[in-house]
Scaffold this motif. Structure first.
Motif, PDB file in Angstrom:
ATOM      1  N   GLY A 226      28.088  71.075  29.321  1.00  0.00           N
ATOM      2  CA  GLY A 226      27.223  70.472  28.315  1.00  0.00           C
ATOM      3  C   GLY A 226      27.704  69.096  27.889  1.00  0.00           C
ATOM      4  N   THR A 227      29.026  68.898  27.892  1.00  0.00           N
ATOM      5  CA  THR A 227      29.583  67.592  27.505  1.00  0.00           C
ATOM      6  C   THR A 227      29.597  66.602  28.668  1.00  0.00           C
ATOM      7  N   SER A 228      29.372  67.084  29.880  1.00  0.00           N
ATOM      8  CA  SER A 228      29.568  66.237  31.057  1.00  0.00           C
ATOM      9  C   SER A 228      28.483  65.186  31.236  1.00  0.00           C
ATOM     10  N   TYR A 229      27.275  65.431  30.732  1.00  0.00           N
ATOM     11  CA  TYR A 229      26.190  64.478  30.942  1.00  0.00           C
ATOM     12  C   TYR A 229      26.505  63.121  30.318  1.00  0.00           C
ATOM     13  N   GLY A 230      26.864  63.138  29.033  1.00  0.00           N
ATOM     14  CA  GLY A 230      27.184  61.889  28.351  1.00  0.00           C
ATOM     15  C   GLY A 230      28.413  61.216  28.922  1.00  0.00           C
TER      16      GLY A 230
ATOM     17  N   GLY B  19      20.562  61.486  39.244  1.00  0.00           N
ATOM     18  CA  GLY B  19      19.563  61.760  38.230  1.00  0.00           C
ATOM     19  C   GLY B  19      20.017  61.365  36.846  1.00  0.00           C
ATOM     20  N   VAL B  20      21.260  61.736  36.501  1.00  0.00           N
ATOM     21  CA  VAL B  20      21.802  61.412  35.176  1.00  0.00           C
ATOM     22  C   VAL B  20      21.857  59.899  34.976  1.00  0.00           C
ATOM     23  N   SER B  21      22.093  59.163  36.043  1.00  0.00           N
ATOM     24  CA  SER B  21      22.186  57.705  35.921  1.00  0.00           C
ATOM     25  C   SER B  21      20.829  57.052  35.719  1.00  0.00           C
TER      26      SER B  21
ATOM     27  N   PHE C 147      25.165  73.326  24.192  1.00  0.00           N
ATOM     28  CA  PHE C 147      26.466  72.734  23.914  1.00  0.00           C
ATOM     29  C   PHE C 147      26.438  71.217  24.128  1.00  0.00           C
ATOM     30  N   GLY C 148      25.556  70.767  25.018  1.00  0.00           N
ATOM     31  CA  GLY C 148      25.370  69.331  25.169  1.00  0.00           C
ATOM     32  C   GLY C 148      24.819  68.710  23.903  1.00  0.00           C
TER      33      GLY C 148
END
Length: 300
Positions: free
Chosen positions: A28-32, A94-96, A263-264
């Motif tokens: 959940g924290t990995s995206y940011g 995708g996240v980028s 959690f993100g």
């Protein structure tokens, strides 16, 4: 003897499910954090660095596993490693290119996709309750990640995340099918998968970037992020997933890890000082209820 078996099974379940919930928290924290790391380097070089470090850290364990004869079926790591490579390529690309809310919603579709694939690939009957919980979880994720000020639409990054969600479902289900009754240590499976991801990323990086344009970031912030992602979001997360998928159903694994958008959102509130609307908080509650219910009621 029977009591002892029951106790061992109960202990195993109590270890497996908290491990998967920790994976959800870390992911959940990995995206940011991934978005921040991509400010310092390219997508494929970022993946190559992350998984090269993962493999290097696990190399002593891998060698020891081979010396003990625990990896006679090491070849099963190849197809799962290839799928994992594709997942990370699509996910990081995708996240980028998309918002965190769209990414969280679309990647969570892997929950229901896993339930459907489990019926098709593993020829397993999935309980109606599990389907209901999966759909409820997806609804909760949509409520949690929905931005009421913007119209929901799909861009290039969203499509990459959608492909990653499909590949996640294939990964969980395929791993279950490939590793059952095979001789390969969970630690070795994680290490070999990391090696395949690292090598494929390096090949792609070298293909589209001249050697003189490949630069390793030297910022302290980048390396703090990398080490966090390597230790908690890669080493621990994939060991936990490989461990759990051998001891419970793929759908249950996916559903438990499907709480990562919750959690993100909490990470965004605490670390980034973002706020949640009532609808978003309600969506989070639905996800938590689904996770608790699947842990207590649904039999794998």
């Amino acid at each position: 003897m029977e009591v002892s078996r029951v106790q061992r099974k109960s202990t195993r379940l109590s270890i497996t499910e908290p491990m998967l919930l920790l994976v959800a928290i870390f992911w959940g924290t990995s995206y940011g954090l991934t978005k921040e790391a991509l400010l310092f380097t390219s997508v494929f070089l970022f993946i190559a660095i992350r998984f090269s470090l993962t493999f290097i850290l696990m190399l002593p364990i891998l060698i020891n596993d081979f010396r003990q004869g625990l990896n006679r079926d090491w070849r099963v790591a190849v197809p799962t490693g290839v799928i994992l490579s594709a997942i990370f390529f699509c996910e990081v690309l995708g996240v980028s290119q998309t918002t965190a809310s769209n990414a969280a919603f679309l990647i969570s579709l892997s929950v229901i996709l896993t339930a459907l694939l489990e019926v098709i690939i593993n020829k397993r009957n999935v309980s109606i309750l599990l389907y209901v919980l999966a759909i409820a979880s997806i609804t909760g994720v949509f409520m949690l990640t929905r931005n009421t000020k913007e119209q929901f639409s799909l861009n290039t990054g969203d499509y990459f995340i959608l492909i990653a969600a499909c590949l996640r479902a294939i990964m969980v289900t395929t791993t279950k099918r490939l590793v059952v009754n095979r001789e390969i240590a969970t630690t070795s499976l994680t290490a070999l998968q990391s090696l395949i991801v690292a090598l494929s990323s390096l090949v792609i990086t070298g293909f589209y970037l001249p050697l003189e344009d490949i630069h390793i970031p030297n910022k302290v912030e980048f390396w703090f992020i990398i080490m966090y992602l390597v230790i908690f979001c890669t080493l621990f997360a994939f060991f936990a997933q490989n461990y759990a998928v051998r001891r419970t159903s793929p759908t249950r694994v996916s559903l438990l890890m499907g709480s990562e958008p919750l959690f993100g959102a909490l990470f965004a509130v605490i670390w980034l000082q973002e706020s949640l609307s009532f609808i978003q908080m309600l969506g989070g509650v639905i996800i938590v209820v689904c996770v608790i219910t699947t842990s207590l009621k649904v039999k794998s």
